[in-house]
Design an enzyme around this catalytic site. Structure first.
Site, PDB file in Angstrom:
ATOM      1  N   HIS A  42      40.030  53.206  32.063  1.00 49.81           N
ATOM      2  CA  HIS A  42      40.779  53.682  30.886  1.00 49.81           C
ATOM      3  C   HIS A  42      40.367  52.855  29.674  1.00 49.81           C
ATOM      4  CE1 HIS A  42      43.385  56.004  33.526  1.00 49.81           C
ATOM      5  NE2 HIS A  42      43.406  54.938  34.304  1.00 49.81           N
ATOM      6  N   ARG A  74      36.537  30.588  39.497  1.00 50.16           N
ATOM      7  CA  ARG A  74      35.805  29.432  38.972  1.00 50.16           C
ATOM      8  C   ARG A  74      35.105  28.730  40.129  1.00 50.16           C
ATOM      9  NH1 ARG A  74      36.136  31.430  34.413  1.00 50.16           N
ATOM     10  NH2 ARG A  74      37.789  30.924  32.949  1.00 50.16           N
ATOM     11  N   THR A  80      35.631  37.733  37.018  1.00 50.90           N
ATOM     12  CA  THR A  80      35.529  38.356  35.692  1.00 50.90           C
ATOM     13  C   THR A  80      34.219  38.019  34.997  1.00 50.90           C
ATOM     14  OG1 THR A  80      36.587  36.460  34.676  1.00 50.90           O
ATOM     15  CG2 THR A  80      38.041  38.251  35.358  1.00 50.90           C
TER      16      THR A  80
END
Ligand SMILES: CC(C)(COP(=O)(O)OP(=O)(O)OC[C@H]1O[C@@H](n2cnc3c(N)ncnc32)[C@H](O)[C@@H]1OP(=O)(O)O)[C@@H](O)C(=O)NCCC(=O)NCCS
Length: 202
Positions: free
Chosen positions: A124, A193, A178
């Site tokens: 979206h 991380r 991410t």
């Protein structure tokens, strides 16, 4: 008793597996040699897109066949023409969802723990006004996902658009990846991380 039940399930799968393979091939999945299907994956291939599995890929969609169980079958879904999902040889996935609007490439000998999600789109738009009713955001080549060879992704992790994970790395359970993770490390958390290099002693 437990052993007999397990044997019966293996026997049942031996009969059903050729049918499941024929079904996913009829839906357009390109398969290599020795594909192993435990349960029936969900496959949806947009016209003009591609899903290709290398030799000896194992897709586990049945909770009886994996220690951690799975919340749902493996899902392989391309979302638009030109998209691709390529899975390297000897890679195993349990209840994994892979969605591609552009390209998701997964290397050889990877291990995906239960219910991992890999996607190269946000599905979206992020701006408020069009979010509810517009379709996929405009595809962008930078959003492609690349997962190297010998990568191990812990259960219930999410790999988001534009991410590369280098060869041999491990992603901890429940991580949200991410940004890029280099080769040869353990990374975990949300956002993921680096915890340590795999070459170092813990
Ligand atoms: C990532 C993993 C392999 C690390 O194992 P390890 O090398 O033994 O690491 P440790 O347990 O010593 O933890 C090292 C640090 O990383 C953190 N950590 C480990 N796993 C984590 C995770 N999944 N999410 C967030 N942090 C994590 C620990 O809290 C610890 O932090 P600290 O140094 O601040 O105390 C393991 O924790 C893991 O997540 N395994 C995945 C299991 C799985 O999903 N299997 C799928 C079955 S098919």
């Amino acid at each position: 008793m437990q052993r007999t039940v397990q044997r019966l399930w293996h026997l049942r799968h031996r009969f059903i597996s050729p049918i499941s393979k024929a079904v996913i091939r009829s839906r357009g999945v390109e398969t290599g040699k020795n594909l192993k299907l435990w349960g029936m994956p969900i496959v949806a291939i947009a016209a003009g897109s591609r899903v290709a599995l290398g030799d000896s890929v194992v897709l586990t969609s049945s909770s009886r066949m994996t220690a951690l169980a799975v919340a749902h079958p493996v899902v392989l879904r391309t979302l638009r023409p030109g998209a691709e999902i390529l899975v390297g040889s000897d890679t195993g996935m349990s209840g994994t969802t892979v969605c591609a609007a552009i390209s998701v490439r997964i290397g050889a000998r990877c291990l995906f723990g239960a219910d991992v999600i890999v996607s190269d789109t946000d599905f979206h738009p992020v701006d408020v006004v069009p979010r509810r009713h517009l379709g996929l955001p405009q595809p962008n080549c930078d959003d492609a996902v690349r997962i190297g060879d010998d990568v191990f992704i812990g259960a219930r992790s999410v790999v988001l658009k534009g991410v590369s994970i280098g060869d041999g790395s491990v992603i901890g359970a429940g991580s949200v990846v991410t940004s890029d993770i280099p080769a040869g490390v353990i990374a975990a958390g949300s956002p993921a991380r680096i915890i340590r290099s795999l070459r170092e002693k813990p």
